[in-house]
Design a protein around this motif. Structure first.
Motif, PDB file in Angstrom:
ATOM      1  N   UNK A 132      -9.450  40.182 -48.334  1.00  0.00           N
ATOM      2  CA  UNK A 132      -8.788  40.801 -49.482  1.00  0.00           C
ATOM      3  C   UNK A 132      -7.286  40.668 -49.381  1.00  0.00           C
ATOM      4  N   UNK A 133      -6.766  41.008 -48.203  1.00  0.00           N
ATOM      5  CA  UNK A 133      -5.307  40.951 -48.072  1.00  0.00           C
ATOM      6  C   UNK A 133      -4.789  39.522 -48.129  1.00  0.00           C
ATOM      7  N   UNK A 134      -5.543  38.614 -47.520  1.00  0.00           N
ATOM      8  CA  UNK A 134      -5.137  37.208 -47.606  1.00  0.00           C
ATOM      9  C   UNK A 134      -5.031  36.810 -49.059  1.00  0.00           C
ATOM     10  N   UNK A 135      -6.049  37.224 -49.858  1.00  0.00           N
ATOM     11  CA  UNK A 135      -6.020  36.889 -51.275  1.00  0.00           C
ATOM     12  C   UNK A 135      -4.830  37.544 -51.950  1.00  0.00           C
ATOM     13  N   UNK A 136      -4.618  38.805 -51.648  1.00  0.00           N
ATOM     14  CA  UNK A 136      -3.572  39.552 -52.348  1.00  0.00           C
ATOM     15  C   UNK A 136      -2.206  38.915 -52.097  1.00  0.00           C
ATOM     16  N   UNK A 137      -1.909  38.651 -50.819  1.00  0.00           N
ATOM     17  CA  UNK A 137      -0.570  38.124 -50.510  1.00  0.00           C
ATOM     18  C   UNK A 137      -0.484  36.627 -50.767  1.00  0.00           C
ATOM     19  N   UNK A 138      -1.498  35.926 -50.330  1.00  0.00           N
ATOM     20  CA  UNK A 138      -1.464  34.477 -50.465  1.00  0.00           C
ATOM     21  C   UNK A 138      -1.360  34.068 -51.924  1.00  0.00           C
ATOM     22  N   UNK A 139      -2.172  34.693 -52.768  1.00  0.00           N
ATOM     23  CA  UNK A 139      -2.144  34.326 -54.175  1.00  0.00           C
ATOM     24  C   UNK A 139      -0.783  34.627 -54.772  1.00  0.00           C
ATOM     25  N   UNK A 140      -0.195  35.723 -54.324  1.00  0.00           N
ATOM     26  CA  UNK A 140       1.133  36.056 -54.857  1.00  0.00           C
ATOM     27  C   UNK A 140       2.130  34.975 -54.453  1.00  0.00           C
ATOM     28  N   UNK A 141       2.072  34.576 -53.184  1.00  0.00           N
ATOM     29  CA  UNK A 141       3.017  33.563 -52.702  1.00  0.00           C
ATOM     30  C   UNK A 141       2.853  32.251 -53.454  1.00  0.00           C
ATOM     31  N   UNK A 142       1.602  31.845 -53.595  1.00  0.00           N
ATOM     32  CA  UNK A 142       1.394  30.579 -54.295  1.00  0.00           C
ATOM     33  C   UNK A 142       1.725  30.729 -55.770  1.00  0.00           C
ATOM     34  N   UNK A 143       1.378  31.892 -56.302  1.00  0.00           N
ATOM     35  CA  UNK A 143       1.544  32.115 -57.728  1.00  0.00           C
ATOM     36  C   UNK A 143       2.984  32.011 -58.191  1.00  0.00           C
ATOM     37  N   UNK A 144       3.907  32.529 -57.410  1.00  0.00           N
ATOM     38  CA  UNK A 144       5.289  32.489 -57.889  1.00  0.00           C
ATOM     39  C   UNK A 144       5.800  31.055 -57.926  1.00  0.00           C
ATOM     40  N   UNK A 145       5.131  30.166 -57.263  1.00  0.00           N
ATOM     41  CA  UNK A 145       5.572  28.786 -57.283  1.00  0.00           C
ATOM     42  C   UNK A 145       4.948  27.963 -58.406  1.00  0.00           C
ATOM     43  N   UNK A 146       4.212  28.623 -59.280  1.00  0.00           N
ATOM     44  CA  UNK A 146       3.560  27.874 -60.357  1.00  0.00           C
ATOM     45  C   UNK A 146       4.484  27.709 -61.550  1.00  0.00           C
ATOM     46  N   UNK A 147       4.083  26.793 -62.416  1.00  0.00           N
ATOM     47  CA  UNK A 147       4.994  26.451 -63.509  1.00  0.00           C
ATOM     48  C   UNK A 147       4.479  26.767 -64.902  1.00  0.00           C
ATOM     49  N   UNK A 148       3.246  27.191 -64.993  1.00  0.00           N
ATOM     50  CA  UNK A 148       2.789  27.587 -66.321  1.00  0.00           C
ATOM     51  C   UNK A 148       2.377  29.041 -66.273  1.00  0.00           C
ATOM     52  N   UNK A 149       2.624  29.733 -67.354  1.00  0.00           N
ATOM     53  CA  UNK A 149       2.359  31.176 -67.335  1.00  0.00           C
ATOM     54  C   UNK A 149       0.909  31.498 -67.033  1.00  0.00           C
ATOM     55  N   UNK A 150      -0.009  30.715 -67.593  1.00  0.00           N
ATOM     56  CA  UNK A 150      -1.405  31.088 -67.394  1.00  0.00           C
ATOM     57  C   UNK A 150      -1.847  30.865 -65.947  1.00  0.00           C
ATOM     58  N   UNK A 151      -1.252  29.861 -65.289  1.00  0.00           N
ATOM     59  CA  UNK A 151      -1.585  29.663 -63.882  1.00  0.00           C
ATOM     60  C   UNK A 151      -1.096  30.841 -63.061  1.00  0.00           C
ATOM     61  N   UNK A 152       0.122  31.265 -63.393  1.00  0.00           N
ATOM     62  CA  UNK A 152       0.660  32.429 -62.668  1.00  0.00           C
ATOM     63  C   UNK A 152      -0.271  33.614 -62.850  1.00  0.00           C
TER      64      UNK A 152
END
Lengths: 502, 488, 581, 98
Positions: free
Chosen positions: C274-294
Motif C-alpha cells: 500500500x505504501x509503495x503504491x501511495x508514495x511511488x505513484x505520487x512520485x511517478x505521477x508528478x512527472x507525467x505530462x497529461x492531466x488524466x495520467x496524473x
C-alpha cells in the motif's frame, strides 16, 4: 407410463433407424430432388428428436427401453436408453437438427448433395447408436461405422488437400479402431459379455489379473483416445478441417470427438467402474494425460492463422475436459465432465457455424481477414462471441459451469493442481479467442471481402443464421439457466445420482 | 421325393444344364441358364427342408453303396455351402447374362454349369476319391473359364493355373492312394478311425495338404492366382474367388477334422498358420501395390485366404471353446469373403466397364456417375476390411476370441494387421469416388441388373454380420463335436 | 410489500442496463435509448438510498442459484457507484454527440454498468464472478473506444492483466469455495470463514489479493491504469477510476478473511504494498505530462492508502468493523472526487474561453474542489481520513511502528496535494476545444455536488468519529495540504519532469519479453535446422519403400516361376518332419 | 524292400521323376509330359499299394480307371490351351519362366 410395453423394446432401434432409413432414402434420391431431400432430412431429424424427448421423459420415470438381439453365441446386440446414453442422444439429435438445417443452406447449389446427406444421416445414426449401445460390443460396432460414415464427409470436397486429410483421418481412426477392438476382444475373452452397468465392474476377478486388466484399459483408452484427440493421437483433427463447415461442426461438436470422449466415460464408469479404476491406479495417469492435452491444444491454437484450424486445436483442448472430469474420482468432477459433453457440443458447434458463415458469406477463412466482420454480420458475430466467451469459461456461459464443477471436483479429490491447469487453459483460451473478437468488433474493415455472397441479407442466409443463433442461445441458456430442470447440468446430476452414487 | 433323393438333383441339374447349354446355340445359353436357375433352387429347397427336419442326409448315388458306389452326404456344412454356391452363382449368372458383351463368351455357360456341378459334388461328397473327381472337374472347368477371354494374358494365366491345378490334384491323388492303403476305405467317416501317428497316414496327409494348399493358393503357392482371377471376366473372377478356392480349403478342413489325432498335428497346424499369416501380409501388401483394379481385388483374395488358414492352429489342440470359436469364425469368414469378394469383383467389373480402363488411377470422378457400383465396392470393402457391421467383422471377432481363448496371441497381430492393410488397399480405390478434378466425362453405364447383382452380393455380406447366429448354428456339425472330444 | 419492492429493485438495478442494451440493438429504439443513457443507473441509486438493509432477492433458476442482497457495506458502494454512473452518464450523453462509434460505446457502457452493479449486489460466488467478468470484458471496449495506437496498446495491456487477474480470482474462489459448506453454491459471505480455516489459506489469500489487486491498481499490477485512463473517453475514465477500481477493493473486503484471524505476515506485506503504491505513484505521477495520467497515478496512490487500511485489518481483526466502515467511506469519498476530477478534465478541455474569461475563477475553484477534498481538508475527505486514522488507533496490541502510521499518511497526503497541483497546472496548459454541451456540464456538476455534499446527503453513512474529535484532528489534516501546496507552487518552476513514460515499469518488461521471444524463435529455428536432415532421411526411406510402383515385385516373380520348386521343397520338409516324428 | 510293394515303389520313382521334369523344364509340352509321367506313377502307386496280399480289390481299379479318364481330359484341355497360347504369343513357354 411405467411398466414394460413392446414399443419400449423397439424404441431405441427405431431411434437409430430413423436416420438409417433417411440415409437409405437419400442415397436413392436423384441428385436434383432438392425439395424431397430436404423434406426427408428435416422430417427424420424432427421425428428422431421427438422420439428422443419421449424416451428422455420415460427414462426420468425409470421406464426401461431396451432392444436386444443375439448376434452370435455369447455376443449380443443391445440398444438401451439409460440416463447417460439419453444425454448424449439428446445432444446429437438436437444438434443434428440444427446441423441439417445449416448444411442445407451451406450446400445450396453444391454438387454431390445426395451423397453428402446420405452419409450425414448415416453418421448421425452411428452416433446415436454409440450413445444407446448397451454393451461394449455394440458400442464398437457403431464406433467403427462412424469412422466409415465420416470419411466421405471429410473428403467431400474432393480436392488434393481433402484427400490427404481423409487419408490421415483414416489412418488414425482405423488404427485406433483396431486397438480398441483388441481391447474389447481381450476383455470379452476374460469376462464374457460386458453390459454397461454402473458398478458391474470387474472387481470380482482374481487380483492376479490386474496387470492384464490394466493393459486392456490402456488399449481401450488408446482406441477411444484417437477419436477423442488425446495428446499423441490428435493429429487427424486439425487436418480434417478441410471438410465443409457443417461437417467440421459435426465432427467436433457431436459425432467423432464426442464418441471418443463418451466411450472413455463408458469405459471408466460402466465397464471398469470408477472405484475399480481408481484401485488399479489408472485415474491419475488419465488425468495427467487429459491435462497435458488441454494445455497442448490451447498452446498450439495460439499459433494458428486459419480460423477453423484454431477452432480445431481448441477442440482438442476442450474435449479433454470431459476426460478430465471422468478421471476425477468423485461425483462433482463427474458431473463437470458429463456436463461438458453437452456444453462443449453446444459451444463448439456455434463457433463452427460462425466460421462457416464467415467463409460462406464473405469468403473469410484466415483470422486476419476477420477485421470488421462485426459490422457486416452482427448476429453471427454475437453468436461467435458467446461461443468464444463460453470456451474461455466466462460466466454465466456454459463453459463456466463446467470449469466450476471440474475445479470443485478436483479439490474434492485432492488434486489441487488441476485448478492451475484449468486456469492456465482459460488464460490460453482467452489469449487465442480475444484477439479474434477484437478483430471482429473493434477493427475497421481493411479490404473488400474476398468472396462476398448474400449481399441483400443483413447478415447471412437465414438457413445459415438460424441454427447458429439457436445453438448460441442454447449455450447461453445452458449456463444462465443451469439451475433449471432439464438443463444439461440437471441431466448430468441425474446421471450421477442415479447411476454412480450408491 | 425325399430329401435324400433330392440331394442327387443338386448334381444332376447343373450337369444337365451344362450339357443343354453346350448343345444350345450361343445366344440362347445365357437366358436358358437363367431359366434353369429356379430348377436348381427348386432342388435345393426340399433338401434344406428335409435337413432342418431330420438332420444329416445320406444318399447312395445310383443305388450303389460304398465303397464302390458314391455316397452323397448332406450335413449342415455341405448344405450351407450349397446354398452359398447357389446364391453367388445366381447373381453372377444374372450379371453375366445382363452383360452386353460385344464379344461372344457364350462358352461361359456350360463351363459355369460344370463348375457348379463340381462344387456341389465336392460339398456333398463323403469320400476322398469323390472329392478328387470333383476337384479335377472343378479345376478343368475353372481353367476353361479363365481361358475364355482368349487373350495372350488370359491364356498364360489359364496355362499356369492348369499346371498348378494338375500338380495339386496329383499330390492329392497320391495321398488318397496312401490313405486307402492304410485304411482300406475311402470314406471320410472310416478314415477318422485311423491311427494318426502312422507314418503312411502322415505322409498322405502332408501330400494332400500341400496339394490342396497349392489349389487354394496359400502363400507362397499363390503365384498362379492373381493373373487367373485378375484377368478373367468379372463374373468368372467372382465365381473363382468366391467359391473355387474355397473348395480345396473345405476338403483340407474335412480331412483335418477326420485325421486330427496326430500329436504332430499341432506343429503342422502352426506351420500352416504361419503361411496363412504370410498370405495375409504379403497379399495385402501386393494388393496395395497394384495399378489395375481387378488385380488388386485378386491379391486381396490371396490375403483373405490367409485368414481361413488360421483355422488350423486355432482348432488343433486348443480346447473346446477355442475350437468352437475357430470353427464358427472360419466358416463365417469363408461365407463373408465369398459374398463380399464376389460383390467386389462384379462391382470392379462394372467400374472397369464404366471408365473403359482397368487402371485404378482412371477411376477419378467415377463416383459421380456410377455411385451405385462404387457403393457396392465400398460395402464389400467393409466386409473385406473386417469392419462392423459385416460378416467379415463378426468372423474376425470370433477368430480373435478363439485366439485369445487358446492363448495364441500372435495371431491377434495377424488379424489386426491384416485388417489395417486391407483398409489401405480398399481405400486406395474408394478414394477415387471423391476426387474432383479434371476427369473424363464419357462413361459407359453398365446395365442396372449388373449393378444390382453386385450390390446384392455386397449387402448380403453385411447382413451376414448380423444374421450369423442361425447360420452358424445350422452348420456346426456332429463332426465338430467328435473333434472336440478328441481335442478336449 | 416493501420487501417485494426491494427485491424488484435488487433485480432491476443490474437488469435495467442489460434491458437497455438489448433495446439499443433494435434500430428503432436506438435514438431513445441514447437519450435515456444516464437513467439506467437510477434504480441502483434509488435502491441504495431507499432500500432496506438486508433486502434479499433469490433467483434460484439463474446460474447455480443467484442471490442478490443489500447490506451495510455494499449499500455504500452501490450508492457512490450509482451516483457516479448517473453523473458520468449525463456527461457521456453530451460527450457522445456526433461520435461515429457512439452506438458501440453505449452497448459496452450498459454492459459495464450492469456488471458493476451486479458484482456489488451479488451474494453468491457464481453471480459475483459473472458480473465481475462482464465488467472486466466490457470495459475493454470503452478503453479502446478511440482506436488510436495508444488506445489499442492500452487496451491490450489492460486485457492481459485483467485476464490474469480473472484467472487468479477464479482459482482463489474455487479454492475457497471448496472449503465452504456448499462448494457448488457457495455464498460470498461463506468464503472468509472458509479461507480462515483452509489449509491452503496463504495460497487463497495470495490469489485473491493479487487477482482483485489488478483492478485495484496494486504496484506492478497497476500498469494498465495510467495507460487506460488517459486514452479512454472522459466519462469512461471517470467510471473506470471512480467505480471500477473499487470493485477490486470490494472483492478484497468481501472475500478475504478480514476480522476473523490475525495474519501479521500478510498484514505487513499488504501495508508495505500500500505504501509503495501511495508514495511511488505520487512520485511517478508528478512527472507525467497529461492531466488524466496524473489523475490515474493519483488513483493508484489513493488506492495504496486504502490498501494500507486493508492491511491493518489483517493484523487486527477486532478493528475490522471500524476499519471496514472507514474504508467504505474512503472509497466513496475517493470514487466521487476522482469521478468529478476526471469529468472536470473534459469540462476544462471543452470549456472554450471560460478558463481565462470572467467567470474563470469560479470555474477553477470548482475544478480544484474535489482535489482539495482528496487531499483531506474538505468535509468528506476529512471524515474519511479521520475515520481511517481513528481506526488505526483503535487497534490493540499492535506493532510499535504503527504509531508512525498517521505520519506516513500525512506524507502521503503531501504527495496527493502535489499531484493535484500538478494536475491543475497541466489543465491550464490544455488546448481549448469546442464548448461543452449542457448535458456534460450537468454530469460534471452533479458529480461535483455529490462529491462535495455526499456525506451530508447520505444520512445512513457509517461515520464512525464524532464530529468534535474530527475537528480537533483538523490541524493534522491541514499541514500536509499546506506543505504539498507550497511544494507544488515552489517546485513547478524548477521541476523538469523526468521522462517517465506512462505505464512506468511496462516499458522494460515488454522489452524483456520481446527479447525472450526473439531468443526462443532463434532456438527453435536452430533446433529445426538440426532435425531437418533426419526427417529427410526418414522420408527418403519411406519413399524407397513405396517406390517400386505398381508392378509385381521380383520376389513375386520368383515365387511364380518356382512354384513347383517351392512345392517340392515344402513337401520334402514336411515329409522329413513327419518321418522324423 | 518287400516285393509286395514293388509296383508302388516304381510308382513313387515315376512320380519323383515326373516332378523333377516338371520343375526343370520350361517348355510347356515337356512339362505336360512330365505331368503325365507323374500321373502314371501315381496310378501305379494306387494299384501297387493294394497288392499287399489281401487278395484282389476292385476299388483301386475303379479309381485308376476314373483317374485315367480325368488325366486324359486334362491333358486334352492342356493341349488346347497350349496350342492357343502358342498361336497367340508364338512362345512355347510361359512369360516369366523363360
Amino acid at each position: 407410463m411405467s411398466g414394460w410395453s413392446p414399443v419400449n423394446a423397439w424404441l431405441p432401434l427405431i431411434v437409430v433407424g430413423t436416420s438409417l432409413v433417411a440415409a437409405a432414402g437419400i442415397f436413392l434420391l436423384k441428385e436434383h430432388r432438392h425439395g424431397l431431400r430436404t423434406v426427408f432430412n428435416l422430417s427424420a431429424a424432427v421425428i428422431k428428436l421427438g422420439l428422443v424427448i419421449w424416451m428422455a421423459l420415460g427414462v426420468l420415470d425409470e421406464v426401461a427401453f431396451e432392444t436386444r438381439y443375439v448376434l452370435v453365441d455369447g455376443v449380443s446386440f443391445i440398444l438401451r436408453a439409460d440416463p447417460l446414453g439419453i444425454m448424449f442422444t439428446g445432444l446429437s439429435s438436437l444438434l443434428w437438427l440444427f446441423t441439417t438445417i445449416y448444411a442445407i443452406g451451406y450446400l445450396e447449389d453444391a454438387p454431390n448433395r445426395s451423397r453428402f446427406f446420405g452419409f450425414f444421416s448415416l453418421c448421425v445414426a452411428s452416433t446415436v447408436g454409440i450413445a444407446l449401445a448397451g454393451n461394449l460390443f455394440t458400442f464398437f460396432l457403431f464406433y467403427e461405422l462412424l469412422t466409415l460414415s465420416t470419411y466421405p464427409l471429410v473428403v467431400h470436397r474432393g480436392t488434393e488437400k481433402a484427400m490427404r486429410a481423409g487419408k490421415v483421418y483414416l489412418a488414425y481412426t482405423l488404427g485406433g479402431g483396431a486397438v480398441l477392438l483388441l481391447g474389447v476382444a481381450g476383455l470379452h475373452a476374460l469376462v464374457g459379455e460386458i453390459e454397461f452397468a454402473a458398478g458391474a465392474g470387474l472387481r470380482d476377478l482374481d487380483t492376479a489379473l490386474n496387470p492384464v486388466l490394466t493393459l486392456i484399459f490402456v488399449l481401450l483408452v488408446i482406441g477411444l483416445g484417437v477419436k477423442a484427440a488425446l495428446l499423441p493421437l490428435h493429429g487427424w483433427l486439425p487436418t480434417a478441417m478441410v471438410a465443409p463447415a457443417p461437417v467440421s461442426a459435426l465432427l467436433h461438436a457431436v459425432a467423432v470427438v464426442k464418441a471418443g470422449a463418451f466411450g472413455i466415460v463408458r469405459v471408466v464408469y460402466d465397464v471398469f467402474g470408477i472405484e475399480f479404476t481408481w484401485q488399479l491406479g489408472l485415474l491419475q495417469p488419465l488425468a495427467w494425460l487429459a491435462c497435458a492435452t488441454i494445455l497442448y491444444g490451447s498452446i498450439r491454437a495460439l499459433w494458428q492463422t486459419d480460423l477453423k484450424r484454431r477452432l480445431a486445436y481448441s477442440t482438442i483442448s476442450q474435449v479433454s475436459y470431459i476426460v478430465l472430469g471422468t478421471a476425477l474420482f468423485g461425483p462433482v468432477g463427474t458431473v463437470g465432465g458429463l456436463v461438458h459433453l453437452l456444453h462443449q457440443g453446444l459451444m463448439k458447434i456455434t463457433l463452427f457455424f460462425c466460421a462457416g458463415n464467415y467463409a460462406e458469406t464473405l469468403g473469410v477463412h484466415r483470422i486476419d481477414e476477420l477485421d470488421g466482420t462485426g459490422r457486416r454480420m452482427p448476429a453471427t458475430s454475437v453468436a461467435f462471441t458467446l461461443g468464444a466467451f463460453g470456451m474461455i469459461g466466462v460466466p454465466p456461459l456454459a463453459g463456466f459451469v463446467t470449469k466450476w464443477y471440474l475445479g470443485i471436483g478436483a479439490l474434492d479429490t485432492g488434486m489441487a493442481w488441476v485448478i492451475a491447469v484449468l486456469v492456465a487453459s482459460s488464460l490460453l483460451n482467452a489469449a487465442y479467442f480475444l484477439p479474434i473478437l477484437h478483430r471482429i468488433w473493434f477493427r475497421p474493415q481493411r479490404a473488400p471481402w474476398p468472396d462476398e455472397h448474400f449481399r441483400d441479407c443483413r447478415d447471412t442466409h437465414p438457413w445459415l443464421l438460424l441454427p447458429t443463433l439457436a445453438t448460441a442461445t442454447f449455450s447461453l441458456a445452458a449456463g444462465l439457466l443451469a439451475g433449471m430442470p432439464f438443463s444439461p447440468l440437471y441431466w448430468a446430476e441425474v446421471v450421477v445420482l442415479r447411476e454412480y452414487l450408491p | 421325393m425325399s430329401g435324400g433323393e433330392a440331394l442327387s438333383w443338386l448334381l444332376v441339374v447343373p450337369l444337365l444344364a451344362a450339357i443343354a447349354t453346350l448343345l444350345a446355340p450361343g445366344r440362347w445359353r445365357g437366358w436358358g441358364s437363367l431359366a434353369a436357375l429356379p430348377l436348381l433352387w427348386l432342388a435345393f429347397t426340399p433338401v434344406l427342408a428335409a435337413f432342418l427336419h431330420q438332420g444329416t442326409l445320406t444318399t447312395p448315388l445310383g443305388g450303389w453303396s460304398p465303397p464302390l458306389g458314391i455316397a452323397l452326404i448332406g450335413d449342415g456344412l455341405a448344405l450351407g455351402l450349397v446354398g452359398l454356391t447357389l446364391g453367388v452363382f445366381s447373381l453372377c449368372a444374372l450379371f453375366a447374362a445382363a452383360d452386353p458383351d460385344p464379344e461372344d463368351h457364350s462358352h461361359l455357360w456350360p463351363l459355369a454349369w460344370f463348375l457348379i456341378a463340381a462344387l456341389n459334388g465336392i460339398w456333398l461328397s463323403g469320400d476322398v476319391f469323390n472329392l478328387y473327381v470333383g476337384l479335377e472337374l472343378l479345376g478343368l472347368a475353372a481353367v476353361g473359364l479363365v481361358a475364355l477371354k482368349g487373350s495372350a494374358e488370359a491364356l498364360a494365366a489359364a496355362m499356369r493355373y492348369l499346371l498348378a491345378a494338375l500338380l495339386g490334384s496329383l499330390a492329392y491323388l497320391i495321398g488318397v492312394a496312401l490313405l486307402y492303403a492304410a485304411a482300406g476305405s475311402l470314406a471320410l467317416a472310416d478314415l477318422a478311425q485311423l491311427d494318426g501317428g502312422d507314418t503312411t497316414v502322415r505322409v498322405a496327409l502332408a501330400l494332400m495338404a500341400v496339394g490342396l494348399m497349392l489349389k487354394t493358393a496359400l502363400f507362397p503357392l499363390h503365384g498362379w492366382l492373381p493373373a487367373a482371377h485378375g484377368g478373367a471376366l468379372p463374373a468368372v473372377s467372382a465365381l473363382l474367388s468366391a467359391l473355387v478356392v474355397k473348395a480345396s480349403f473345405i476338403i483340407l478342413l474335412r480331412l483335418w477334422l477326420a485325421l486330427d489325432a496326430d500329436p504332430l498335428a499341432v506343429v503342422a497346424a502352426q506351420a500352416i498358420g504361419l503361411l496363412g499369416a504370410g498370405a495375409v501380409f504379403w497379399g495385402g501388401w501386393m494388393a496395395w501395390r497394384q495399378a489395375r483394379l481387378k488385380y488388386l481385388v485378386a491379391y486381396s483374395t490371396v490375403a483373405q485366404i490367409g485368414y481361413l488358414f488360421l483355422f488350423f492352429p486355432l482348432i488343433t489342440g486348443t480346447g473346446t471353446d477355442a475350437a468352437r470359436l475357430a470353427w464358427d469364425g472360419t466358416l463365417l469368414m469363408l461365407f463373408a469373403h465369398a459374398l463380399a469378394k464376389a460383390g467386389m469383383f462384379l462391382a470392379a467389373g462394372n467400374l472397369v466397364r464404366a471408365v473403359g480402363s482397368a487402371q485404378i488411377a482412371d477411376l477419378a470422378g467415377v463416383g459421380r456417375f456410377r455411385p451405385l457400383s462404387l457403393l457396392s465396392f465400398g460395402i464389400a470393402g467393409v466386409s473385406i476390411m473386417g469392419l462392423p457391421p459385416s460378416g467379415g467383422f463378426t468372423a474376425k471377432w470370433l477368430l480373435l476370441q478363439s485366439a485369445l481363448a487358446s492363448g495364441q496371441w500372435p495371431w491377434l497381430i495377424v488379424l489386426m494387421g491384416g485388417g489395417l492393410l486391407s483398409a489401405v488397399y480398399v481405400f486406395k480405390v474408394l478414394r477415387h469416388a471423391f476426387v474432383e478434378g479434371p476427369t473424363r466425362d464419357t462413361f459407359r453405364s453398365p446395365p442396372t441388373a449388373a449393378e444390382l447383382a453386385a450390390l446384392t452380393l455386397a449387402l448380403s455380406s453385411l447382413v451376414l454380420g448380423v444374421a450369423a447366429h442361425g447360420l452358424l448354428a445350422l452348420m456346426r456339425p456332429d463332426a465338430l463335436s467328435a473333434v472336440l472330444e478328441g481335442a478336449g | 410489500m416493501n420487501t417485494a419492492i426491494d427485491a424488484f429493485g435488487l433485480v432491476l438495478a443490474p437488469a435495467l442496463p442489460l434491458i437497455m442494451l438489448l433495446a439499443a440493438c433494435v434500430p428503432g429504439f436506438r435514438g431513445r435509448i441514447a437519450c435515456w443513457l444516464p437513467y439506467a443507473a437510477v434504480p441502483a441509486l434509488l435502491l441504495a438510498l431507499g432500500g432496506q438493509t438486508d433486502a434479499v432477492a433469490r433467483l434460484d433458476w439463474l446460474l447455480f442459484g443467484t442471490v442478490l442482497a443489500l447490506d451495510e457495506l455494499n449499500r455504500v458502494f452501490l450508492a457512490f457507484t450509482a451516483l457516479l454512473w448517473l453523473g458520468a452518464g449525463w456527461h457521456a450523453r453530451g460527450h457522445l454527440a456526433g461520435d461515429a462509434r457512439a452506438d458501440g460505446f453505449r452497448l459496452l457502457w450498459f454492459a459495464t454498468m450492469s456488471g458493476n452493479f451486479g458484482l456489488i449486489l451479488a451474494q453468491d460466488v457464481a453471480s459475483f464472478y459473472a458480473a465481475f467478468a462482464l465488467m472486466t470484458f466490457a470495459v475493454y471496449g470503452l478503453v479502446i473506444h478511440r482506436r488510436s495506437a495508444e488506445a489499442i496498446r492500452a487496451g491490450r495491456v489492460y486485457l492481459v492483466m485483467a485476464i490474469l487477474g480473472e484467472g487468479l480470482i477464479l482459482s482463489g474462489l474455487l479454492l475457497a469455495a471448496a472449503g465452504s459448506g456448499a462448494p457448488l453454491m457457495a455464498l460470498v459471505s461463506d468464503l472468509p470463514g472458509a479461507i480462515a480455516v483452509s489449509p491452503r489459506r496463504d495460497l487463497i489469500i495470495a490469489c485473491l489479493f493479487a487477482g482483485f489487486g489488478v483492478k485495484a491498481g496494486l504496484p506492478l499490477l497497476h500498469l494498465w491504469l495510467p495507460l487506460a485512463h488517459p486514452v479512454a473517453p472522459v466519462p469512461a475514465s471517470a467510471v473506470l477510476s471512480g467505480a471500477m477500481i473499487k470493485a477490486g477493493l470490494l472483492g478484497w473486503m468481501t472475500t478475504l478473511p478480514l476480522g476473523l484471524v490475525s495474519l501479521p505476515g500478510w498484514s505487513l506485506l499488504v501495508m508495505l504494498t500500500g505504501f509503495v503504491a501511495a508514495f511511488g505513484a505520487a512520485l511517478i505521477g508528478v512527472n507525467q505530462r497529461t492531466p488524466k495520467t496524473v489523475l490515474a497515478y493519483s488513483s493508484v496512490s489513493q488506492m495504496g492508502l486504502i490498501t494500507v487500511g486493508v492491511g491493518a485489518a489483517l493484523q487486527a481483526p477486532e478493528a475490522w468493523p471500524v476499519l471496514s466502515a472507514a474504508i467504505a467511506l474512503y472509497a466513496l469519498h475517493h470514487g466521487l472526487a476522482k469521478g468529478a476530477l476526471f469529468l472536470g478534465v473534459g469540462i476544462a478541455g471543452q470549456a472554450g474561453g471560460r478558463l481565462s474569461g470572467p467567470g474563470a475563477r469560479g470555474l477553477w475553484l470548482a475544478l480544484a474542489l474535489p482535489g482539495v477534498s482528496l487531499a483531506g481538508p474538505m468535509v468528506s475527505g476529512m471524515a474519511a481520513k479521520t475515520s481511517l486514522k481513528a481506526a488505526f488507533e483503535a487497534g490493540m496490541q499492535l506493532p510499535a511502528w504503527w504509531a508512525h502510521l498517521p505520519m506516513l499518511m500525512g506524507l502521503a497526503a503531501i504527495g496527493t496535494t502535489t499531484l493535484i497541483a500538478r494536475h491543475l497546472w497541466l489543465l491550464r496548459d490544455m488546448k481549448p476545444g469546442a464548448a461543452a454541451s449542457r448535458s456534460e456540464w450537468l454530469g460534471w456538476g452533479f458529480t461535483l455536488a455529490a462529491s462535495s455534499l455526499g456525506l451530508i446527503l447520505l444520512p445512513w453513512l457509517p461515520v464512525p468519529t464524532p464530529w468534535p474529535e474530527a475537528l480537533r484532528a483538523l490541524p493534522d489534516l491541514l499541514w500536509p495540504v499546506v506543505a504539498g501546496t507550497l511544494l507544488g507552487v515552489l517546485a513547478h518552476r524548477y521541476l523538469r519532469a523526468w521522462p517517465i513514460p506512462a505505464g512506468d515499469a511496462l516499458v522494460p518488461i515488454s522489452a524483456a519479453l520481446r527479447q525472450l521471444r526473439i531468443a526462443m524463435c532463434l532456438t527453435l529455428r536452430a533446433l529445426r535446422r538440426q532435425l531437418r536432415p533426419l526427417g529427410r532421411r526418414l522420408s527418403a526411406w519411406t519413399e524407397g519403400l513405396r517406390a517400386d510402383g505398381e508392378q509385381a515385385s521380383p520376389l513375386e516373380h520368383t515365387a511364380r516361376r518356382e512354384a513347383g520348386l517351392i512345392f517340392a521343397v515344402l513337401l520334402a520338409l514336411m515329409l522329413l518332419a513327419l518321418t522324423m516324428g | 524292400m518287400s516285393t509286395d510293394l514293388f509296383f508302388a515303389w516304381i510308382g513313387v520313382a515315376l512320380c519323383g521323376l515326373g516332378l523333377f521334369g516338371f520343375i526343370v523344364h520350361h517348355h510347356l509340352m515337356r512339362r505336360l509330359l512330365a505331368f503325365n509321367i507323374m500321373g502314371s506313377g501315381s496310378f501305379l502307386l494306387l494299384v501297387g499299394l493294394a497288392q499287399d496280399g489281401r487278395g484282389p480289390d476292385p476299388v483301386p481299379q475303379a479309381l485308376v480307371l476314373t483317374g485315367i479318364v480325368i488325366a486324359v481330359a486334362s491333358t486334352a484341355l492342356a493341349l488346347v490351351v497350349l496350342r492357343r497360347w502358342y498361336r497367340v504369343s508364338g512362345e512355347s513357354s510361359l512369360p516369366e519362366d523363360v
